[in-house]
Design an enzyme around this catalytic site. Sequence first.
Site, PDB file in Angstrom:
ATOM      1  N   GLN A   1      43.473  46.948  68.049  1.00 35.00           N
ATOM      2  CA  GLN A   1      43.479  46.702  69.406  1.00 35.00           C
ATOM      3  C   GLN A   1      42.248  45.817  69.851  1.00 35.00           C
ATOM      4  O   GLN A   1      41.969  45.027  68.970  1.00 35.00           O
ATOM      5  CB  GLN A   1      43.322  48.033  70.157  1.00 35.00           C
ATOM      6  CG  GLN A   1      44.769  48.951  70.203  1.00 35.00           C
ATOM      7  CD  GLN A   1      44.859  49.781  68.880  1.00 35.00           C
ATOM      8  OE1 GLN A   1      43.864  50.399  68.531  1.00 35.00           O
ATOM      9  NE2 GLN A   1      45.983  49.616  68.279  1.00 35.00           N
TER      10      GLN A   1
ATOM     11  N   SER B   1      41.116  28.713  64.479  1.00 34.93           N
ATOM     12  CA  SER B   1      42.398  29.055  63.873  1.00 34.93           C
ATOM     13  C   SER B   1      43.498  28.186  64.713  1.00 34.93           C
ATOM     14  O   SER B   1      43.404  28.292  66.036  1.00 34.93           O
ATOM     15  CB  SER B   1      42.825  30.588  64.160  1.00 34.93           C
ATOM     16  OG  SER B   1      44.371  30.703  63.548  1.00 34.93           O
TER      17      SER B   1
ATOM     18  N   ASP C   1      45.700  41.884  70.119  1.00 29.28           N
ATOM     19  CA  ASP C   1      46.653  40.723  69.681  1.00 29.28           C
ATOM     20  C   ASP C   1      46.059  39.450  69.678  1.00 29.28           C
ATOM     21  O   ASP C   1      46.551  38.465  69.862  1.00 29.28           O
ATOM     22  CB  ASP C   1      47.957  40.749  70.774  1.00 29.28           C
ATOM     23  CG  ASP C   1      48.748  42.207  70.870  1.00 29.28           C
ATOM     24  OD1 ASP C   1      48.633  42.788  69.900  1.00 29.28           O
ATOM     25  OD2 ASP C   1      48.803  42.476  72.102  1.00 29.28           O
TER      26      ASP C   1
ATOM     27  N   GLY D   1      49.846  46.114  65.149  1.00 25.17           N
ATOM     28  CA  GLY D   1      50.795  45.377  64.530  1.00 25.17           C
ATOM     29  C   GLY D   1      50.008  44.086  64.079  1.00 25.17           C
ATOM     30  O   GLY D   1      49.809  43.253  65.060  1.00 25.17           O
ATOM     31  N   HIS D   2      49.650  44.152  62.905  1.00 23.13           N
ATOM     32  CA  HIS D   2      48.634  42.892  62.612  1.00 23.13           C
ATOM     33  C   HIS D   2      49.722  41.920  61.738  1.00 23.13           C
ATOM     34  O   HIS D   2      50.268  42.355  60.481  1.00 23.13           O
ATOM     35  CB  HIS D   2      47.351  43.463  61.596  1.00 23.13           C
ATOM     36  CG  HIS D   2      46.670  44.058  62.277  1.00 23.13           C
ATOM     37  ND1 HIS D   2      45.546  44.721  61.925  1.00 23.13           N
ATOM     38  CD2 HIS D   2      46.570  44.266  63.673  1.00 23.13           C
ATOM     39  CE1 HIS D   2      44.875  45.367  62.875  1.00 23.13           C
ATOM     40  NE2 HIS D   2      45.447  45.090  63.971  1.00 23.13           N
TER      41      HIS D   2
ATOM     42  N   ARG E   1      57.630  43.654  73.165  1.00 24.63           N
ATOM     43  CA  ARG E   1      57.580  43.397  74.486  1.00 24.63           C
ATOM     44  C   ARG E   1      56.973  42.175  75.092  1.00 24.63           C
ATOM     45  O   ARG E   1      55.972  41.724  74.121  1.00 24.63           O
ATOM     46  CB  ARG E   1      56.469  44.698  75.299  1.00 24.63           C
ATOM     47  CG  ARG E   1      57.206  46.046  75.489  1.00 24.63           C
ATOM     48  CD  ARG E   1      56.247  46.922  76.071  1.00 24.63           C
ATOM     49  NE  ARG E   1      54.971  47.141  75.372  1.00 24.63           N
ATOM     50  CZ  ARG E   1      54.166  47.923  75.480  1.00 24.63           C
ATOM     51  NH1 ARG E   1      54.111  48.551  76.778  1.00 24.63           N
ATOM     52  NH2 ARG E   1      53.115  48.226  74.648  1.00 24.63           N
TER      53      ARG E   1
ATOM     54  N   THR F   1      54.630  45.205  67.684  1.00 28.08           N
ATOM     55  CA  THR F   1      54.965  46.532  67.394  1.00 28.08           C
ATOM     56  C   THR F   1      56.265  47.056  68.434  1.00 28.08           C
ATOM     57  O   THR F   1      57.200  47.687  67.962  1.00 28.08           O
ATOM     58  CB  THR F   1      53.763  47.522  67.893  1.00 28.08           C
ATOM     59  OG1 THR F   1      52.686  47.196  66.877  1.00 28.08           O
ATOM     60  CG2 THR F   1      54.096  48.922  67.779  1.00 28.08           C
TER      61      THR F   1
ATOM     62  N   LYS G   1      44.045  39.287  64.773  1.00 29.13           N
ATOM     63  CA  LYS G   1      43.011  39.977  63.703  1.00 29.13           C
ATOM     64  C   LYS G   1      43.583  39.950  62.409  1.00 29.13           C
ATOM     65  O   LYS G   1      42.833  39.636  61.440  1.00 29.13           O
ATOM     66  CB  LYS G   1      42.845  41.197  64.211  1.00 29.13           C
ATOM     67  CG  LYS G   1      41.878  41.500  65.329  1.00 29.13           C
ATOM     68  CD  LYS G   1      41.552  42.909  65.944  1.00 29.13           C
ATOM     69  CE  LYS G   1      42.821  43.690  66.289  1.00 29.13           C
ATOM     70  NZ  LYS G   1      43.383  43.094  67.609  1.00 29.13           N
TER      71      LYS G   1
ATOM     72  N   LYS H   1      45.460  37.942  60.800  1.00 22.90           N
ATOM     73  CA  LYS H   1      45.156  36.534  59.953  1.00 22.90           C
ATOM     74  C   LYS H   1      43.735  36.535  59.706  1.00 22.90           C
ATOM     75  O   LYS H   1      43.442  36.276  58.359  1.00 22.90           O
ATOM     76  CB  LYS H   1      45.651  35.452  60.661  1.00 22.90           C
ATOM     77  CG  LYS H   1      45.275  34.220  60.185  1.00 22.90           C
ATOM     78  CD  LYS H   1      45.506  32.671  61.065  1.00 22.90           C
ATOM     79  CE  LYS H   1      44.629  31.719  60.138  1.00 22.90           C
ATOM     80  NZ  LYS H   1      45.147  30.388  60.666  1.00 22.90           N
TER      81      LYS H   1
HETATM   82  P1  IMP Z   1      48.750  53.405  73.136  1.00 21.02           P
HETATM   83  O1  IMP Z   1      47.666  52.753  72.226  1.00 21.02           O
HETATM   84  O2  IMP Z   1      50.005  53.138  72.541  1.00 21.02           O
HETATM   85  O3  IMP Z   1      48.383  54.593  73.712  1.00 21.02           O
HETATM   86  O4  IMP Z   1      48.723  52.288  74.434  1.00 21.02           O
HETATM   87  C1  IMP Z   1      47.839  52.321  75.396  1.00 21.02           C
HETATM   88  C2  IMP Z   1      47.708  50.834  75.943  1.00 21.02           C
HETATM   89  O5  IMP Z   1      47.112  49.978  74.764  1.00 21.02           O
HETATM   90  C3  IMP Z   1      48.848  50.114  76.195  1.00 21.02           C
HETATM   91  O6  IMP Z   1      48.544  49.249  77.370  1.00 21.02           O
HETATM   92  C4  IMP Z   1      49.368  49.450  75.065  1.00 21.02           C
HETATM   93  O7  IMP Z   1      50.139  48.407  75.067  1.00 21.02           O
HETATM   94  C5  IMP Z   1      47.860  48.980  74.311  1.00 21.02           C
HETATM   95  N1  IMP Z   1      47.990  48.788  73.123  1.00 21.02           N
HETATM   96  C6  IMP Z   1      47.908  49.628  72.006  1.00 21.02           C
HETATM   97  N2  IMP Z   1      47.984  49.039  70.726  1.00 21.02           N
HETATM   98  C7  IMP Z   1      47.804  47.784  71.255  1.00 21.02           C
HETATM   99  C8  IMP Z   1      47.795  46.673  70.268  1.00 21.02           C
HETATM  100  O8  IMP Z   1      47.741  46.876  68.821  1.00 21.02           O
HETATM  101  N3  IMP Z   1      47.785  45.472  70.695  1.00 21.02           N
HETATM  102  C9  IMP Z   1      47.891  45.181  72.053  1.00 21.02           C
HETATM  103  N4  IMP Z   1      47.894  46.227  73.008  1.00 21.02           N
HETATM  104  C10 IMP Z   1      47.903  47.527  72.440  1.00 21.02           C
END
Ligand code: IMP
Length: 430
Positions: free
Chosen positions: A225, A414, A13, A40-41, A304, A301, A16, A18
């Site tokens: 990620q 940015s 988060d 989620g970009h 939260r 995504t 990326k 942008k």
């Molecule tokens: P998973 O990738 O859904 O298995 O989640 C594992 C961990 O990675 C959790 O703490 C998620 O919140 C975190 N996570 C997965 N994808 C993202 C992302 O795109 N941004 C931030 N955290 C992520």
Amino acid sequence: MSTVIIVGSQWGDEGKGKIVDIYTEYADDVVRFQGGNNAGHTLVVGNETTVMHIIPSGILHPGKRCLIGNGVVLDPQVFFQEVESIKAKGYFQDEAQLVIDPAVHIIMPYHRAIDIAREKKAGCRKIGTTGRGIGPVYEDKVGRRGIRLGDLVHPQIFAAKLREMLPEKNFLLEKFLGEPPVEEASIYDEYMAYGERLGKYLGNTSKILNDSIDANKNVLFEGAQGTLLDIDHGTYPFVTSSSTVAGGACTGTGVGPCRIDAVVGISKAYVTRVGEGPFPTELKDETGELLRREGHEYGATTGRPRRTGWLDMVALKKGVEINGLTGLALTKLDVLNQLAAIRICTAYRCDGQLLTEFPQDVDVLNGCEPVFDEVPGWRCDISKVTRVADLPSEARDFIKAVEEMSGCPVVLVSVGPRRDQTIQIDNPFR
Ligand code: IMP
């Protein structure tokens, strides 16, 4: 010719979406190399916000080829929802713009069900996953029993693999996790329909990218990620299940490391984290709330609320090292506009010792207290600034401090979500 990898330097988060959008202008090909629709970009074009979960963000630029490399895991249902939503907005009018590697692993309904049920069962020991089936699909990949896109487009192979797989998955779901079983016939029908529609996107992405590089074209590798969520180098077990670091761009696409020219790490001017796990500089006070409010820190995504905290140079230095960063893109600097003083974590105190290296063990990390430097804030709106020279001196000093402490030049700053709220200092494609 230039090849540039973009990675998140923190817990994801970082903005990326942008930065990939900005750099896509210089690229011929944009490729995702790991993760799935846990990402989620967010991209803001004009007044319109688009969130991409699986297709490379470059798809919003007509004429740019977008690829989904072998390291990615794909949920066909989410993929087609995304295709339809971007087509409805007028993007992706040419099907040839997208290529997906046949070695991409497919997220099945049982992966999602197992992910959610495991988290439920783990209670307070949960990871806080996105519930998208990411861990279970990568387990099957490494366990050499996964279903790949290349299988899905062959009905007989797919049917045989599915039939072989389901007894084990249903045993796990019913007997261990206490969930209802999944049903073979409905999965077969649903996924066969996806297979028929996915066939036209299939292509050998490794070959395409290597040919592109041979032809002196520019390639952008879009990470998802962040470094601290990497399966090997992150805060294990509170990580995702893929290689989020720069090395993952090579294994996740089939492009050799010597063919990479630059690696840009994206870092916010502060830190956020979603899900569970250690976070030494976390703020649980009004300043943390201000960062969440001003930075709109809610998951793209899952929606939260993100945990927020001060910029952590111990963690960022690890990101610089592990990814071999050649440049940093510092995002969301404008979120700090109102602060009179800004803190930067320079070390951790742990068991009476001063640590300047990021501990590998989460239990050690959990016991770490941050040691901060404090720098003055600028207390004015910088969201319209387009040149470094026009930033207030306090903001320039903050950027300089980040460069000095990380040992890595800041190549982009940015100051807002829109494309025009970007200060480019050095272009990695030049
Ligand atoms: P998973 O990738 O859904 O298995 O989640 C594992 C961990 O990675 C959790 O703490 C998620 O919140 C975190 N996570 C997965 N994808 C993202 C992302 O795109 N941004 C931030 N955290 C992520």
